[in-house]
Structure formats: C-alpha cells, structure tokens
Write an enzyme that holds these catalytic residues in place. Structure first.
Site, PDB file in Angstrom:
ATOM      1  N   PHE A 147      -0.578  -6.590   0.078  1.00 24.30           N
ATOM      2  CA  PHE A 147      -0.265  -5.670  -1.016  1.00 24.30           C
ATOM      3  C   PHE A 147      -0.637  -4.259  -0.569  1.00 24.30           C
ATOM      4  CE2 PHE A 147      -0.914  -2.976  -4.628  1.00 24.30           C
ATOM      5  CZ  PHE A 147       0.209  -3.227  -5.392  1.00 24.30           C
ATOM      6  N   ASP A 232      -5.769  -0.585   5.764  1.00 30.34           N
ATOM      7  CA  ASP A 232      -5.638  -0.233   4.347  1.00 30.34           C
ATOM      8  C   ASP A 232      -6.927  -0.661   3.647  1.00 30.34           C
ATOM      9  OD1 ASP A 232      -5.164   0.016   1.655  1.00 30.34           O
ATOM     10  OD2 ASP A 232      -3.132  -0.811   1.718  1.00 30.34           O
ATOM     11  N   LYS A 261      -8.082   4.480  -4.568  1.00 32.60           N
ATOM     12  CA  LYS A 261      -8.859   3.866  -5.639  1.00 32.60           C
ATOM     13  C   LYS A 261     -10.220   4.547  -5.872  1.00 32.60           C
ATOM     14  CE  LYS A 261      -6.338  -0.300  -6.399  1.00 32.60           C
ATOM     15  NZ  LYS A 261      -5.554  -1.006  -5.387  1.00 32.60           N
TER      16      LYS A 261
HETATM   17  C1  LIG Z   1      -4.095  -0.752  -5.067  1.00 32.21           C
HETATM   18  C2  LIG Z   1      -3.713  -0.839  -3.644  1.00 32.21           C
HETATM   19  C3  LIG Z   1      -2.693  -0.034  -3.109  1.00 32.21           C
HETATM   20  C4  LIG Z   1      -1.841   0.877  -3.966  1.00 32.21           C
HETATM   21  O1  LIG Z   1      -2.559   1.861  -4.628  1.00 32.21           O
HETATM   22  P1  LIG Z   1      -1.904   2.603  -5.893  1.00 32.21           P
HETATM   23  O2  LIG Z   1      -2.885   3.698  -6.208  1.00 32.21           O
HETATM   24  O3  LIG Z   1      -1.773   1.588  -6.989  1.00 32.21           O
HETATM   25  O4  LIG Z   1      -0.582   3.128  -5.450  1.00 32.21           O
HETATM   26  C5  LIG Z   1      -2.437  -0.123  -1.754  1.00 32.21           C
HETATM   27  N1  LIG Z   1      -3.143  -0.951  -0.962  1.00 32.21           N
HETATM   28  C6  LIG Z   1      -4.121  -1.736  -1.437  1.00 32.21           C
HETATM   29  C7  LIG Z   1      -4.882  -2.623  -0.502  1.00 32.21           C
HETATM   30  C8  LIG Z   1      -4.429  -1.725  -2.803  1.00 32.21           C
HETATM   31  O5  LIG Z   1      -5.383  -2.537  -3.280  1.00 32.21           O
END
Ligand SMILES: *Cc1c(COP(=O)(O)O)cnc(C)c1O
Length: 403
Positions: A147, A232, A261
């Site tokens: 994700f 990520d 985040k």
């Molecule tokens: C939440 C998340 C995203 C996307 O972030 P948004 O601020 O919702 O666009 C990307 N990568 C990971 C691992 C995430 O948990």
C-alpha cells in the site's frame, strides 16, 4: 427533520455523512467531537480509547501540547508563502529532517501519496540522467500486498482488487514480486531497473513483517545492480516500530526515505522524500513541486516532531509498551486468534473469523480499532498511551473476542 426521527446527535450527523459523503470508506458508527492524548469523545459525550491513531498519523497523541504550541506560534506569524519565496522555517526544517535521516537533501510534499509519487519520479529521472537507462524504459519493482497511496500511478502496481478496480488504464513501468522473497526480487531486476519501492513492514496489508534478512537482501541487491532502494516509512517510521525508522531493525540504510503521516504531528498533512544530493540533485527548477509543500505551518510542526523524535523517548515507549502488548496478545485465546504480527506498539491480529464484528464490539466497550481486510485487526495506539490505558484496551479486546 421529523420529530423523534433521530435518537442521538451522533445518528443525526451520521445521516448527513451517509447522504452527502461519497461512500469510499466504511467508518465505525461514531462521530468524534473532541480528542486529547489517547482518548476521543463523541458528540454525545461518550469517551473512547483510540487504538488506531489515524493509521499512525497521531503517533504523539491527539493535540500533543508541544505540537499544538508550535502550530499556534506559527499561526501568529506566517502560514503559507508558496515555494516562490523562502521563509524562516524552511531551511531549518530541511536541514533538521535531513540530519534525522542521515542524508543531505529533502523534497517536501503534503500527502503520503504525493511523496511516493515524488520518489517514483526521482527514481525514473535518476535512472535516465545518472544511471543511463534508455528513454522511456525505466522499471521500478514493488511487492505484492503493498500500500503506497491512491493515485492512478500508485494503484497501477497495487495487488488489491478494491484499490485497482475500474481505474485503468494503468501506468506502465512497474513489476510486482512477492513480498519477502529476495530471490524473486533478484530475478526481476534488469539493466533498466531504477528503483525498488518497499515498505519495511507492510501496514495496510495487516502489519506484515518480512522474513529476517529480507531488507538486508534488498539493500545488497540494490547496491549490486545500481538501483535505488526506496523505503516507504510513511506508516512504519517515526517511532511506530520501536525505532525512528523500521529499516533500523536490520541496520539497513535505504537510498531514499519516504515519510508522511506522523511527520505532520496529527495536525496537518506533511510528507517528504529524503535522500542524498546525488539522487535528489536531479531536480531543477520547474521540474517538480507543490503549492503547499514545505509551507511555514507544516515546517514549524514537523520541526517540533523531529525535535521530539531526537530525544528517543517515543521510540523507547514504543519498544517497551510494544513488548508488553505483544506479550499479552500472544496469550489471547488461540481458537479466536490465528496469528499476531508486528513490532513496537503496532500489531496486526489475524482472527479465525471476520474482524468487523470484533471492531464493532470493541467500540461498544469504549475502544476504537479498525479491521483491515476481512480478518485482521490492527492495533496502533498513540505512542504516548499510558500502560494502564493500554492494559485496559487489551482487557476490552479480550472481552470482544469472547462475545
Ligand atoms: C498511508 C500510507 C501512504 C499514503 O499516504 P496518504 O497520506 O494517505 O496519501 C503511503 N504509504 C504507506 C506505507 C502508507 O501507510
């Protein structure tokens, strides 16, 4: 509105959301009006312990006093100038974030998805201009169950049918290999591979921890083949997994960190890509950007987040309370719980049946957690939660399993 049509304020407001909000989420039936630390209060005055922390965006607790003070100070000075002009929070923010990551350059954005997009653009541009990959043929490798956000390019390499369905045609140039499988990664690398995009722990997949040695293997393969390792850490980073970055568990240093985040302190979206200048140096004026990226308010809040992380206290809380939480979860009834994954104050609990009824019963008991996929409950409380509150939440979890 007919008399007696609504029993509570909460039901009244939920009816408005139901009617006028696109149904792209399936929230629990609660309407929050206030929050403080690990606790939220709904419009009818009921209190709940927040065991999700906005998917780790609220790692430091709701309205953390250090963070709201930083925001309030900045609100009284300047909030937005665009990148057309420099401002006094910008230089210190990029310098401090680069230092936290052990890199020398930062490219600030807003949402996590934008930071991932920035990383993908970086890898392609670096591939063509530095590595020398032939035009239009760069390949980026990702992992199944990933994700990384919701843009059309990012869902192009999602393996979740809900995330992808009806959104094609998709962006080419991606290969997806099984998560945790270093041999599959090795086999997928070609001379045109420019980047490997990896979650050190997969959050949305249900807190999936890869086999030990996997991240080390990714690092070695990337180095061997001159490919950018892009971690990520949007959800796994900034204390959640018990360390500043989840890659630290194996002592791995990626070429590029993707952050978001919790970087915004639970106050506003703040994201960034952090790397060395031999990578991020590929961008020249006009080649990438964002109106809000790196704005004064965002920078002021993120600088406070970085200062808090530098004390190490949140990482330590995550490790200690996380060890306690995992020890208790390991003793949950095995007829209900199939598997518990995770690290630090972060757990994916695989149930033997559907998870939605459990999160609904938990809500009835005053604990907010959310299922991810069909059978998984994720626990990710604010790292500031007290041990007593955590124990109380785990008592409720045990009760919710039994019902
Ligand atoms: C939440 C998340 C995203 C996307 O972030 P948004 O601020 O919702 O666009 C990307 N990568 C990971 C691992 C995430 O948990």
């Amino acid at each position: 509105m007919g008399e007696g049509a609504f029993v509570t304020r909460s039901e009244q407001l939920r009816a408005l959301s139901d009617e006028h909000s696109a149904h792209n989420y399936h929230p629990l039936p609660i309407v929050i009006a206030e929050a403080d630390g690990a606790w939220v209060t709904d419009v009818d005055g009921r209190r709940y312990l927040d065991m999700l922390a906005a998917y780790s965006a609220v790692n430091f607790g709701h309205r953390n006093p250090r963070l709201t003070a930083a925001a309030q100070r900045q609100l009284g000075r300047v909030t937005l100038v665009s990148r057309a002009f420099d401002h006094d929070q910008f230089g210190p923010f990029v310098a401090e974030l680069a230092e936290l990551c052990g890199k020398d350059m930062v490219l600030p954005m807003n949402s996590g998805a934008e930071a991932v997009e920035t990383a993908l653009k970086t890898a392609r541009k670096w591939g063509y201009e530095v590595k020398g990959v032939p035009a239009e043929s760069a390949e980026i490798i990702t992992f199944d169950g990933n994700f990384h956000g919701r843009t059309t390019t990012i869902v192009s390499f999602s393996t979740d049918p809900d995330a992808r369905g009806s959104y094609g045609p998709f962006t080419p140039g991606f290969r997806v290999v099984p998560y945790g499988d270093a041999d599959a990664l090795r086999a997928a690398i070609t001379p045109n591979t420019v980047g490997v995009l990896v979650e050190p722990i997969q959050g949305e997949a249900g807190v999936v921890v890869p086999p030990s040695g996997f991240l080390t293997a990714v690092r070695e393969l990337c180095t061997e083949h001159n490919v950018l390792m892009m971690a990520d850490e949007i959800q796994s980073g900034l204390g959640r997994a018990g360390t500043t970055f989840a890659v630290e568990e194996e002592g791995v240093v990626p070429d590029l960190y993707i952050l978001g985040k919790a970087l915004g302190g639970g106050i506003m979206p703040v994201s960034a890509v952090v790397a060395d200048s031999d990578v991020l140096g590929v961008f020249k004026p006009g080649q990438h950007g964002s109106t809000f990226g790196g704005n004064p308010l965002a920078c002021a809040i993120a600088r406070e987040v970085i200062a808090m992380l530098k004390t190490g206290e949140f990482q330590e809380r995550s490790r200690e309370l996380g060890a306690h939480m995992h020890a208790r979860l390991a003793k949950m009834p095995s007829d209900r719980v199939r598997e518990v994954r995770g690290r630090g104050l972060w757990a994916g609990i695989e149930l033997n049946g559907p998870a939605r009824p459990v999160s609904e019963r938990l809500m009835g008991l005053g604990v907010l957690a959310k299922e991810t996929h069909e059978t998984t409950i994720r626990l990710a409380p604010p790292l500031t939660i007290s041990r007593e509150d955590l124990d109380w939440a785990l008592d409720q979890f045990e009760a919710a399993l039994k019902d």
